[in-house]
Design a protein around this motif. Structure first.
Motif, PDB file in Angstrom:
ATOM      1  N   VAL A  73       1.202   2.734  13.454  1.00 31.75           N
ATOM      2  CA  VAL A  73       2.541   3.336  13.552  1.00 31.75           C
ATOM      3  C   VAL A  73       2.359   4.848  13.556  1.00 31.75           C
ATOM      4  O   VAL A  73       1.545   5.374  12.802  1.00 31.75           O
ATOM      5  CB  VAL A  73       3.454   2.920  12.367  1.00 31.75           C
ATOM      6  N   CYS A  74       3.125   5.534  14.396  1.00 29.84           N
ATOM      7  CA  CYS A  74       3.078   7.004  14.423  1.00 29.84           C
ATOM      8  C   CYS A  74       4.397   7.574  13.905  1.00 29.84           C
ATOM      9  O   CYS A  74       5.469   7.031  14.180  1.00 29.84           O
ATOM     10  CB  CYS A  74       2.834   7.510  15.835  1.00 29.84           C
ATOM     11  N   ASP A  75       4.287   8.672  13.169  1.00 31.63           N
ATOM     12  CA  ASP A  75       5.453   9.402  12.693  1.00 31.63           C
ATOM     13  C   ASP A  75       5.292  10.852  13.127  1.00 31.63           C
ATOM     14  O   ASP A  75       4.578  11.619  12.489  1.00 31.63           O
ATOM     15  CB  ASP A  75       5.582   9.314  11.170  1.00 31.63           C
ATOM     16  N   CYS A  76       5.934  11.188  14.236  1.00 34.84           N
ATOM     17  CA  CYS A  76       5.868  12.565  14.731  1.00 34.84           C
ATOM     18  C   CYS A  76       7.140  13.337  14.400  1.00 34.84           C
ATOM     19  O   CYS A  76       7.389  14.409  14.937  1.00 34.84           O
ATOM     20  CB  CYS A  76       5.586  12.569  16.229  1.00 34.84           C
ATOM     21  N   ASP A  77       7.953  12.788  13.506  1.00 38.77           N
ATOM     22  CA  ASP A  77       9.154  13.464  13.034  1.00 38.77           C
ATOM     23  C   ASP A  77       8.958  14.014  11.633  1.00 38.77           C
ATOM     24  O   ASP A  77       9.919  14.239  10.910  1.00 38.77           O
ATOM     25  CB  ASP A  77      10.349  12.502  13.045  1.00 38.77           C
ATOM     26  N   ALA A  78       7.701  14.186  11.247  1.00 38.46           N
ATOM     27  CA  ALA A  78       7.412  14.726   9.914  1.00 38.46           C
ATOM     28  C   ALA A  78       7.796  16.207   9.889  1.00 38.46           C
ATOM     29  O   ALA A  78       7.566  16.934  10.849  1.00 38.46           O
ATOM     30  CB  ALA A  78       5.935  14.553   9.590  1.00 38.46           C
ATOM     31  N   CYS A  79       8.380  16.622   8.789  1.00 40.96           N
ATOM     32  CA  CYS A  79       8.791  18.024   8.643  1.00 40.96           C
ATOM     33  C   CYS A  79       7.666  18.837   8.031  1.00 40.96           C
ATOM     34  O   CYS A  79       6.861  18.321   7.264  1.00 40.96           O
ATOM     35  CB  CYS A  79      10.018  18.136   7.764  1.00 40.96           C
ATOM     36  N   ALA A  86       0.850  -1.197   0.000  1.00 43.51           N
ATOM     37  CA  ALA A  86       0.000   0.000   0.000  1.00 43.51           C
ATOM     38  C   ALA A  86       0.879   1.238   0.000  1.00 43.51           C
ATOM     39  O   ALA A  86       1.997   1.217   0.526  1.00 43.51           O
ATOM     40  CB  ALA A  86      -0.913   0.001   1.225  1.00 43.51           C
ATOM     41  N   ASN A  87       0.381   2.332  -0.595  1.00 45.37           N
ATOM     42  CA  ASN A  87       1.119   3.601  -0.687  1.00 45.37           C
ATOM     43  C   ASN A  87       0.218   4.780  -0.384  1.00 45.37           C
ATOM     44  O   ASN A  87      -0.961   4.762  -0.734  1.00 45.37           O
ATOM     45  CB  ASN A  87       1.659   3.810  -2.109  1.00 45.37           C
ATOM     46  N   LEU A  88       0.807   5.796   0.219  1.00 49.15           N
ATOM     47  CA  LEU A  88       0.132   7.084   0.427  1.00 49.15           C
ATOM     48  C   LEU A  88       1.145   8.204   0.233  1.00 49.15           C
ATOM     49  O   LEU A  88       2.262   8.123   0.746  1.00 49.15           O
ATOM     50  CB  LEU A  88      -0.418   7.205   1.853  1.00 49.15           C
ATOM     51  N   ASN A  89       0.754   9.248  -0.480  1.00 48.05           N
ATOM     52  CA  ASN A  89       1.543  10.473  -0.551  1.00 48.05           C
ATOM     53  C   ASN A  89       0.890  11.475   0.385  1.00 48.05           C
ATOM     54  O   ASN A  89      -0.316  11.709   0.289  1.00 48.05           O
ATOM     55  CB  ASN A  89       1.573  11.028  -1.973  1.00 48.05           C
ATOM     56  N   ILE A  90       1.679  12.061   1.271  1.00 50.96           N
ATOM     57  CA  ILE A  90       1.139  13.010   2.244  1.00 50.96           C
ATOM     58  C   ILE A  90       1.927  14.305   2.175  1.00 50.96           C
ATOM     59  O   ILE A  90       3.154  14.311   2.279  1.00 50.96           O
ATOM     60  CB  ILE A  90       1.165  12.427   3.668  1.00 50.96           C
ATOM     61  N   ASP A  91       1.202  15.396   2.007  1.00 50.94           N
ATOM     62  CA  ASP A  91       1.779  16.736   1.940  1.00 50.94           C
ATOM     63  C   ASP A  91       1.501  17.433   3.270  1.00 50.94           C
ATOM     64  O   ASP A  91       0.346  17.668   3.621  1.00 50.94           O
ATOM     65  CB  ASP A  91       1.148  17.503   0.787  1.00 50.94           C
ATOM     66  N   THR A  92       2.541  17.773   4.014  1.00 46.05           N
ATOM     67  CA  THR A  92       2.379  18.419   5.323  1.00 46.05           C
ATOM     68  C   THR A  92       2.631  19.923   5.267  1.00 46.05           C
ATOM     69  O   THR A  92       2.835  20.548   6.303  1.00 46.05           O
ATOM     70  CB  THR A  92       3.329  17.776   6.354  1.00 46.05           C
TER      71      THR A  92
END
Length: 191
Positions: A146-152, A75-81
């Motif tokens: 899963v959490c990713d709190c190191d996203a820029c 599975a894939n997701l593109n996420i724009d922050t």
């Protein structure tokens, strides 16, 4: 009884909502009856952005002759922050694993690749699905967070779920059906 006071001079950027040290001994005690009065400065947090995104369900067929160490992208997701401030992303993977009789161990992990990065790198731990010595075919739902709190901030990243075969000894193929990755993105209102 708690008395809340709004302080317009309260600096939100240094928000440490604190409770007055003179806490009431008896929560039912009224302020008029005693000088012991519970006071709390009320924090006013700025509104935060929230975004939910889900991948399209994918089905992956794994032949019974597949060698250990082979990886599959599920599975894939593109996420724009770029619209978030100090974002944190919670991922949830779910898939339905159908197998024939036999033994199977699969490792799952979410990997991340952002712009200007030549390769993807893992986020969170490896999650292991195992079925040992089954004499009949089985069907299991497998899910993990899963959490990713190191996203820029101001970054667009691709997140993928990768499955790696650790061992495979089945009498037929394996199907990972309806594999989906969902992400809930929020920014930190305290910053």
């Amino acid at each position: 009884m708690n008395v809340y006071k709004y302080n317009p001079e309260f600096n939100i950027k240094n928000a440490n909502c604190r409770i007055d040290e003179n806490r009431c001994k008896d929560e039912n005690q009224k302020c008029e009856e005693s000088k012991c009065c519970c006071e709390e400065e009320k924090c006013v947090l700025r509104p935060n952005h929230t975004f939910l995104k889900c991948s399209v369900p994918i089905t992956t067929n794994i032949p019974m002759t597949t060698a250990a160490g082979t990886t599959f992208n599920l599975a894939n997701l593109n996420i724009d922050t770029s619209k978030f401030h100090d974002p944190c992303i919670k991922f949830e993977f779910a898939g339905n694993i159908l197998t024939a009789a036999g033994t199977l161990i699969l490792n799952f992990q979410i990997v991340k690749q952002c712009k200007y990065q030549p390769t993807a790198f893992p986020i969170g731990p490896i999650w292991t699905f195992s079925r040992l010595g089954s004499s009949v075919g089985e069907n299991d739902v497998f899910t993990f967070p899963v959490c990713d709190c190191d996203a820029c901030e101001d970054e667009c990243c691709n997140y993928s779920v990768v499955a790696t075969i650790e061992s495979l000894e089945t009498q037929g193929g394996i199907v990972i059906n309806n594999a989906t990755l969902s992400a809930l993105v929020v920014d930190d209102p305290n910053c």
